[in-house]
Design an enzyme around this catalytic site. Structure first.
Site, PDB file in Angstrom:
ATOM      1  N   LYS A 126       5.129   3.293  17.310  1.00 46.20           N
ATOM      2  CA  LYS A 126       5.138   2.273  16.258  1.00 46.20           C
ATOM      3  C   LYS A 126       6.351   2.474  15.365  1.00 46.20           C
ATOM      4  O   LYS A 126       6.547   3.555  14.806  1.00 46.20           O
ATOM      5  CB  LYS A 126       3.852   2.323  15.433  1.00 46.20           C
ATOM      6  CG  LYS A 126       3.719   1.157  14.458  1.00 46.20           C
ATOM      7  CD  LYS A 126       2.321   1.060  13.889  1.00 46.20           C
ATOM      8  CE  LYS A 126       2.137  -0.190  13.047  1.00 46.20           C
ATOM      9  NZ  LYS A 126       0.761  -0.343  12.550  1.00 46.20           N
TER      10      LYS A 126
ATOM     11  N   ASN B  54       4.958   6.024   3.515  1.00 44.43           N
ATOM     12  CA  ASN B  54       4.195   6.684   2.455  1.00 44.43           C
ATOM     13  C   ASN B  54       3.955   8.171   2.665  1.00 44.43           C
ATOM     14  O   ASN B  54       3.236   8.800   1.897  1.00 44.43           O
ATOM     15  CB  ASN B  54       2.854   5.966   2.265  1.00 44.43           C
ATOM     16  CG  ASN B  54       3.048   4.507   1.882  1.00 44.43           C
ATOM     17  OD1 ASN B  54       3.870   4.200   1.029  1.00 44.43           O
ATOM     18  ND2 ASN B  54       2.325   3.613   2.537  1.00 44.43           N
ATOM     19  N   THR B  55       4.528   8.743   3.728  1.00 43.40           N
ATOM     20  CA  THR B  55       4.520  10.184   3.932  1.00 43.40           C
ATOM     21  C   THR B  55       5.962  10.663   3.883  1.00 43.40           C
ATOM     22  O   THR B  55       6.781  10.220   4.697  1.00 43.40           O
ATOM     23  CB  THR B  55       3.889  10.564   5.291  1.00 43.40           C
ATOM     24  OG1 THR B  55       2.510  10.189   5.286  1.00 43.40           O
ATOM     25  CG2 THR B  55       3.998  12.054   5.546  1.00 43.40           C
TER      26      THR B  55
ATOM     27  N   ASN C 268       0.836  -1.199   0.000  1.00 36.27           N
ATOM     28  CA  ASN C 268       0.000   0.000   0.000  1.00 36.27           C
ATOM     29  C   ASN C 268       0.871   1.249   0.000  1.00 36.27           C
ATOM     30  O   ASN C 268       1.954   1.274   0.569  1.00 36.27           O
ATOM     31  CB  ASN C 268      -0.947  -0.007   1.207  1.00 36.27           C
ATOM     32  CG  ASN C 268      -0.388   0.733   2.408  1.00 36.27           C
ATOM     33  OD1 ASN C 268      -0.479   1.953   2.496  1.00 36.27           O
ATOM     34  ND2 ASN C 268       0.223  -0.013   3.337  1.00 36.27           N
TER      35      ASN C 268
ATOM     36  N   SER D 215       5.414   4.923   8.876  1.00 36.47           N
ATOM     37  CA  SER D 215       4.841   4.655   7.553  1.00 36.47           C
ATOM     38  C   SER D 215       5.818   5.122   6.481  1.00 36.47           C
ATOM     39  O   SER D 215       6.387   6.209   6.581  1.00 36.47           O
ATOM     40  CB  SER D 215       3.506   5.386   7.386  1.00 36.47           C
ATOM     41  OG  SER D 215       3.093   5.330   6.026  1.00 36.47           O
TER      42      SER D 215
ATOM     43  N   PHE E  88      -1.877   8.066   4.298  1.00 35.37           N
ATOM     44  CA  PHE E  88      -2.676   8.639   5.406  1.00 35.37           C
ATOM     45  C   PHE E  88      -3.906   9.384   4.884  1.00 35.37           C
ATOM     46  O   PHE E  88      -4.187  10.523   5.291  1.00 35.37           O
ATOM     47  CB  PHE E  88      -1.833   9.570   6.273  1.00 35.37           C
ATOM     48  CG  PHE E  88      -0.764   8.917   7.104  1.00 35.37           C
ATOM     49  CD1 PHE E  88      -0.717   7.544   7.299  1.00 35.37           C
ATOM     50  CD2 PHE E  88       0.211   9.697   7.707  1.00 35.37           C
ATOM     51  CE1 PHE E  88       0.278   6.957   8.077  1.00 35.37           C
ATOM     52  CE2 PHE E  88       1.212   9.119   8.496  1.00 35.37           C
ATOM     53  CZ  PHE E  88       1.245   7.746   8.667  1.00 35.37           C
TER      54      PHE E  88
ATOM     55  N   ASN F 221       5.582  -1.819  11.657  1.00 37.06           N
ATOM     56  CA  ASN F 221       4.856  -1.315  10.501  1.00 37.06           C
ATOM     57  C   ASN F 221       5.263  -2.122   9.267  1.00 37.06           C
ATOM     58  O   ASN F 221       5.927  -3.145   9.364  1.00 37.06           O
ATOM     59  CB  ASN F 221       5.167   0.180  10.317  1.00 37.06           C
ATOM     60  CG  ASN F 221       3.992   0.948   9.742  1.00 37.06           C
ATOM     61  OD1 ASN F 221       3.314   0.477   8.828  1.00 37.06           O
ATOM     62  ND2 ASN F 221       3.752   2.143  10.266  1.00 37.06           N
TER      63      ASN F 221
END
Length: 284
Positions: free
Chosen positions: A163, A127-128, A57, A125, A61, A192
């Site tokens: 996390k 993805n940021t 993915n 994450s 967010f 994660n």
């Protein structure tokens, strides 16, 4: 009521909490939510790799923001819908500069902390842009300290958990874990998604994002074990990453997890997975 929880990322806006309870989860974690609403990354941004029992993915967010989630959680609590502990997973807003991250997390906490049973600081994450750069001892201290201010002013301060990513070295992860505990965190969530795609059966050329599911199991479980050995019994550790069946659940607990979470396992295993896992654990 039981050690199996729903991991963050599946119910980003707390839309289906009663359904997760009905499936048998002992706790539910919603989010990731950010201080500001944001649409997430361009589509397509979610990919199944069935041959590997995995998901990639790059959602980014996507959520309606902390204020909107606060309204949702207020309604759930007013209706008495919450039967199990509810965690809220906080991330950094994409438009917020990294140096202003502590203030961004604090804003989200001020909206949501009192409505949660525990709160997760998500700095892992992929993805940021820049988010994983916060996985440093000094940044962990700054962010957790910013949240602890309003947290400690609550009549009942909430447990905070950090996390982390599986792609950190053992040494860096343990350093961040000790920094979090030093700032009063209750524990950690390990781990994660990973940005490492080695050894997959499925073609991944041109694919980017975070990999979850069975290929994540080995590294996430090893890091969990290393952090438990380093921190001892004091920290609460939630093990997540690659739990696709009851043998994976048992292995996470044996590695030192107090609680476990699933996401990709539910996608591939279906809505009966929570009860199958719990029955397996009880039979053992």
């Amino acid at each position: 009521p039981n050690p199996l929880g729903l991991a963050a990322g599946l119910d980003k806006e707390a839309r289906a909490v009663p359904a997760w309870q009905a499936l048998g989860f002992g706790f539910v974690e919603v989010g990731t939510v950010t201080a500001l609403p944001q649409p997430g990354n361009p589509r397509p941004r979610l990919f199944r790799l069935p041959a590997d029992q995995a998901i990639v993915n790059r959602m980014g967010f996507n959520n309606g923001g902390a204020e909107a989630m606060a309204v949702t959680l207020q309604r759930l609590r007013a209706r008495g819908c919450l039967e199990v502990p509810l965690g809220v997973n906080l991330g950094k807003s994409k438009v917020t500069p990294v140096e202003q991250a502590p203030e961004d997390y604090r804003t989200s906490f001020q909206h949501l902390g009192e409505l949660a049973d525990y709160v997760v600081v998500n700095i892992s994450s992929p993805n940021t842009p820049g988010l994983r750069d916060l996985q440093r001892i000094d940044e962990v201290r700054r962010i957790v300290d910013a949240i602890q201010g309003p947290n400690q002013r609550l009549p009942q301060p909430r447990p905070l958990l950090l996390k982390l990513a599986p792609d950190l070295s053992d040494e860096d992860a343990i350093g961040c874990a000790r920094a979090a505990m030093g700032e009063g965190c209750a524990g950690l969530i390990l781990t994660n998604t990973t940005i490492r795609f080695e050894g997959l059966t499925s073609p991944t050329e041109g694919l980017s994002g975070g990999l979850s599911g069975q290929p994540l199991f080995g590294r996430s479980t090893e890091l969990l074990r290393r952090v438990r050995d380093a921190l001892g019994s004091e920290a609460v550790l939630i093990g997540v990453g690659g739990i696709m069946g009851e043998e994976h659940a048992r292995a996470k607990l044996a590695a030192g997890a107090d609680l476990i979470q699933v996401y990709s396992g539910l996608i591939y295993g279906g809505p009966g997975l929570p009860r199958r896992l719990l029955r397996g654990l009880l039979e053992q």
